[in-house]
Design a protein around this motif. Structure first.
Motif, PDB file in Angstrom:
ATOM      1  N   MET A   1       0.645   6.819  -7.040  1.00 28.17           N
ATOM      2  CA  MET A   1       0.969   5.419  -6.768  1.00 28.17           C
ATOM      3  C   MET A   1       0.019   4.880  -5.716  1.00 28.17           C
ATOM      4  N   GLU A   2      -0.612   3.748  -6.011  1.00 24.97           N
ATOM      5  CA  GLU A   2      -1.460   3.059  -5.041  1.00 24.97           C
ATOM      6  C   GLU A   2      -1.045   1.593  -5.000  1.00 24.97           C
ATOM      7  N   TYR A   3      -1.075   1.024  -3.812  1.00 25.39           N
ATOM      8  CA  TYR A   3      -0.747  -0.391  -3.617  1.00 25.39           C
ATOM      9  C   TYR A   3      -1.913  -1.086  -2.931  1.00 25.39           C
ATOM     10  N   ALA A   4      -2.048  -2.387  -3.173  1.00 23.49           N
ATOM     11  CA  ALA A   4      -3.079  -3.181  -2.508  1.00 23.49           C
ATOM     12  C   ALA A   4      -2.605  -4.618  -2.395  1.00 23.49           C
ATOM     13  N   ALA A   5      -3.007  -5.267  -1.317  1.00 21.60           N
ATOM     14  CA  ALA A   5      -2.672  -6.682  -1.124  1.00 21.60           C
ATOM     15  C   ALA A   5      -3.559  -7.545  -2.020  1.00 21.60           C
ATOM     16  N   PRO A   6      -3.066  -8.704  -2.434  1.00 20.53           N
ATOM     17  CA  PRO A   6      -3.899  -9.624  -3.213  1.00 20.53           C
ATOM     18  C   PRO A   6      -4.905 -10.336  -2.318  1.00 20.53           C
ATOM     19  N   ALA A   7      -5.827 -11.064  -2.913  1.00 20.15           N
ATOM     20  CA  ALA A   7      -6.764 -11.886  -2.144  1.00 20.15           C
ATOM     21  C   ALA A   7      -5.989 -12.945  -1.360  1.00 20.15           C
ATOM     22  N   ASP A   8      -6.568 -13.398  -0.264  1.00 17.61           N
ATOM     23  CA  ASP A   8      -5.871 -14.331   0.629  1.00 17.61           C
ATOM     24  C   ASP A   8      -5.385 -15.597  -0.080  1.00 17.61           C
ATOM     25  N   ASP A   9      -6.185 -16.104  -1.012  1.00 21.80           N
ATOM     26  CA  ASP A   9      -5.813 -17.349  -1.686  1.00 21.80           C
ATOM     27  C   ASP A   9      -4.683 -17.175  -2.695  1.00 21.80           C
ATOM     28  N   LEU A  10      -4.272 -15.916  -2.928  1.00 19.86           N
ATOM     29  CA  LEU A  10      -3.222 -15.638  -3.903  1.00 19.86           C
ATOM     30  C   LEU A  10      -1.922 -15.141  -3.271  1.00 19.86           C
ATOM     31  N   LYS A  11      -1.886 -15.037  -1.949  1.00 25.25           N
ATOM     32  CA  LYS A  11      -0.753 -14.362  -1.298  1.00 25.25           C
ATOM     33  C   LYS A  11       0.577 -15.079  -1.460  1.00 25.25           C
ATOM     34  N   GLU A  12       0.553 -16.374  -1.731  1.00 22.53           N
ATOM     35  CA  GLU A  12       1.817 -17.063  -1.969  1.00 22.53           C
ATOM     36  C   GLU A  12       2.209 -17.033  -3.450  1.00 22.53           C
ATOM     37  N   LEU A  13       1.370 -16.411  -4.258  1.00 21.23           N
ATOM     38  CA  LEU A  13       1.629 -16.326  -5.696  1.00 21.23           C
ATOM     39  C   LEU A  13       1.841 -14.888  -6.153  1.00 21.23           C
ATOM     40  N   VAL A  14       1.089 -13.967  -5.575  1.00 23.70           N
ATOM     41  CA  VAL A  14       1.171 -12.549  -5.939  1.00 23.70           C
ATOM     42  C   VAL A  14       1.575 -11.752  -4.702  1.00 23.70           C
ATOM     43  N   TRP A  19      -0.910   0.531  -8.875  1.00 19.54           N
ATOM     44  CA  TRP A  19      -1.435   1.374  -9.952  1.00 19.54           C
ATOM     45  C   TRP A  19      -0.652   2.666  -9.925  1.00 19.54           C
ATOM     46  N   PHE A  20       0.086   2.908 -11.014  1.00 25.14           N
ATOM     47  CA  PHE A  20       0.982   4.066 -11.083  1.00 25.14           C
ATOM     48  C   PHE A  20       0.551   4.971 -12.222  1.00 25.14           C
ATOM     49  N   ARG A  21       0.368   6.268 -11.924  1.00 25.62           N
ATOM     50  CA  ARG A  21       0.029   7.250 -12.954  1.00 25.62           C
ATOM     51  C   ARG A  21       0.915   8.469 -12.784  1.00 25.62           C
ATOM     52  N   ALA A  22       1.363   9.042 -13.891  1.00 23.47           N
ATOM     53  CA  ALA A  22       2.173  10.259 -13.829  1.00 23.47           C
ATOM     54  C   ALA A  22       1.950  11.079 -15.096  1.00 23.47           C
ATOM     55  N   ASP A  23       1.634  12.351 -14.897  1.00 27.64           N
ATOM     56  CA  ASP A  23       1.428  13.270 -16.015  1.00 27.64           C
ATOM     57  C   ASP A  23       2.776  13.886 -16.373  1.00 27.64           C
ATOM     58  N   LEU A 256      10.363   7.274  -7.391  1.00 33.25           N
ATOM     59  CA  LEU A 256       9.765   5.945  -7.509  1.00 33.25           C
ATOM     60  C   LEU A 256      10.244   5.029  -6.391  1.00 33.25           C
ATOM     61  N   ILE A 257      11.537   5.059  -6.070  1.00 34.37           N
ATOM     62  CA  ILE A 257      12.072   4.233  -4.992  1.00 34.37           C
ATOM     63  C   ILE A 257      11.442   4.625  -3.660  1.00 34.37           C
ATOM     64  N   ARG A 258      11.283   5.937  -3.437  1.00 31.15           N
ATOM     65  CA  ARG A 258      10.658   6.402  -2.196  1.00 31.15           C
ATOM     66  C   ARG A 258       9.211   5.930  -2.102  1.00 31.15           C
ATOM     67  N   ALA A 259       8.468   6.089  -3.196  1.00 29.50           N
ATOM     68  CA  ALA A 259       7.055   5.706  -3.186  1.00 29.50           C
ATOM     69  C   ALA A 259       6.875   4.217  -2.943  1.00 29.50           C
ATOM     70  N   VAL A 260       7.710   3.385  -3.586  1.00 29.91           N
ATOM     71  CA  VAL A 260       7.620   1.937  -3.405  1.00 29.91           C
ATOM     72  C   VAL A 260       7.879   1.562  -1.953  1.00 29.91           C
ATOM     73  N   ALA A 261       8.951   2.126  -1.366  1.00 26.58           N
ATOM     74  CA  ALA A 261       9.295   1.811   0.025  1.00 26.58           C
ATOM     75  C   ALA A 261       8.172   2.202   0.978  1.00 26.58           C
ATOM     76  N   GLU A 262       7.609   3.379   0.786  1.00 22.58           N
ATOM     77  CA  GLU A 262       6.579   3.865   1.701  1.00 22.58           C
ATOM     78  C   GLU A 262       5.261   3.107   1.535  1.00 22.58           C
ATOM     79  N   HIS A 263       4.864   2.847   0.309  1.00 22.75           N
ATOM     80  CA  HIS A 263       3.573   2.188   0.087  1.00 22.75           C
ATOM     81  C   HIS A 263       3.625   0.710   0.472  1.00 22.75           C
ATOM     82  N   ARG A 264       4.752   0.050   0.230  1.00 21.49           N
ATOM     83  CA  ARG A 264       4.845  -1.352   0.651  1.00 21.49           C
ATOM     84  C   ARG A 264       4.807  -1.459   2.169  1.00 21.49           C
ATOM     85  N   ARG A 265       5.381  -0.480   2.847  1.00 22.61           N
ATOM     86  CA  ARG A 265       5.361  -0.509   4.308  1.00 22.61           C
ATOM     87  C   ARG A 265       3.932  -0.434   4.839  1.00 22.61           C
ATOM     88  N   LYS A 266       3.072   0.268   4.115  1.00 24.63           N
ATOM     89  CA  LYS A 266       1.676   0.385   4.531  1.00 24.63           C
ATOM     90  C   LYS A 266       0.924  -0.940   4.428  1.00 24.63           C
TER      91      LYS A 266
END
Length: 278
Positions: A1-14, A19-23, A256-266
């Motif tokens: 699981m990887e998270y990233a912020a959107p571009a500055d001009d999109l922050k009120e929209l996105v 990106w989530f991958r699992a084998d 999944l809940i753990r990963a979302v909580a931790e990555h959003r905090r970052k």
């Protein structure tokens, strides 16, 4: 699981890209209540069982409306998803007045926006890194969202501020500051957030508390003192919006809940606190 912020001009929209991958082979994953999502299912298949028991198959490119309870993802892997969380203003801009009917539901994005999205799908699938996928996602979001009439940012800013103003925000404060009637406020929050104000406040109160517990940032007692009547109220509310109890959140939260909580905090400081804290 990887998270990233959107571009500055999109922050009120996105709200964020992920990106989530699992084998994995065939499994189920619980997702907590959340904002609307725009997802590219790059590999694998499956569907979503919403909190009211309705199951819907996922398309290659899916729009999921705001959810007000836990959703069970039924997955046949290996799985790979690239997605974007939609801010209320982004959801309103994208879906217009019809958005309200897709709370706790999904729709094939190509049915709304056309098969041209499949070209974007292939471009994202071929991108090798998170940075490359996010750059494509930013350009795609700009192109898609500029087609529609923008949502009223003044209202979504006001509601976001209200939701973070206290542990249990008072709906009367929102009505007074908006200058609208109670009925107008409820109509607009349903349209952009997928829920009336009272339910919306409960949702984010529970998500904030659950995220703190998963991340071990505070004890249950403090969460009860700040936002809940008592321990049983805390347990009931967190389970209603996440599908797990505080005890499960602390000892063995779903991956999944753990990963979302931790990555959003970052993402704290890069996105709105309503995103990183909940």
């Amino acid at each position: 699981m990887e998270y990233a912020a959107p571009a500055d001009d999109l922050k009120e929209l996105v709200s964020s890209f992920y990106w989530f991958r699992a084998d994995i082979e065939e499994t189920q994953q619980t997702e907590r209540a959340d904002r609307a999502q725009f997802r590219f299912l790059l590999e694998g298949s499956g569907g979503y069982e919403f909190s009211d028991g309705v199951y819907m198959d996922s398309a290659k490119i899916t729009v999921i409306g705001p959810t007000t309870g836990p959703t069970i993802g039924h997955v046949k892997g290996p799985i790979e998803i690239f997605g974007a969380g939609l801010q209320p203003a982004g959801w309103g801009t994208l879906m217009g007045a019809a958005g309200e009917q897709y709370s706790n539901r999904l729709i094939d994005a190509t049915a709304i926006f056309g098969n041209g999205l499949l070209d974007v799908f292939q471009t994202i699938k071929m991108a090798k890194t998170m940075e490359e996928k996010v750059a494509i996602g930013n350009e795609f979001a700009r192109a898609l969202l500029r087609r529609a009439e923008p949502a009223p940012f003044w209202f979504t800013r006001l509601v976001d501020k209200w939701l973070t103003s206290s542990a249990s925000p008072d709906i009367n404060d929102l009505i007074e500051e908006s200058g609208l009637s109670k009925r107008q406020v409820e109509r607009l929050t349903k349209r952009f957030y997928g829920a009336p104000p009272k339910l919306l406040a409960r949702k984010y109160r529970a998500l904030r508390a659950a995220s703190r517990i998963v991340r071990r940032e505070e004890a249950d007692g403090e969460a009860v003192e700040d936002a809940f009547y008592d321990q049983s109220h805390l347990i009931r509310e967190i389970k209603e919006f996440t599908g797990i109890t505080p005890g499960q959140a602390r000892k063995a939260p779903p991956e999944l809940i753990r990963a979302v909580a931790e990555h959003r905090r970052k993402l704290a400081g890069k996105v709105d606190p309503l995103i990183s804290d909940a």
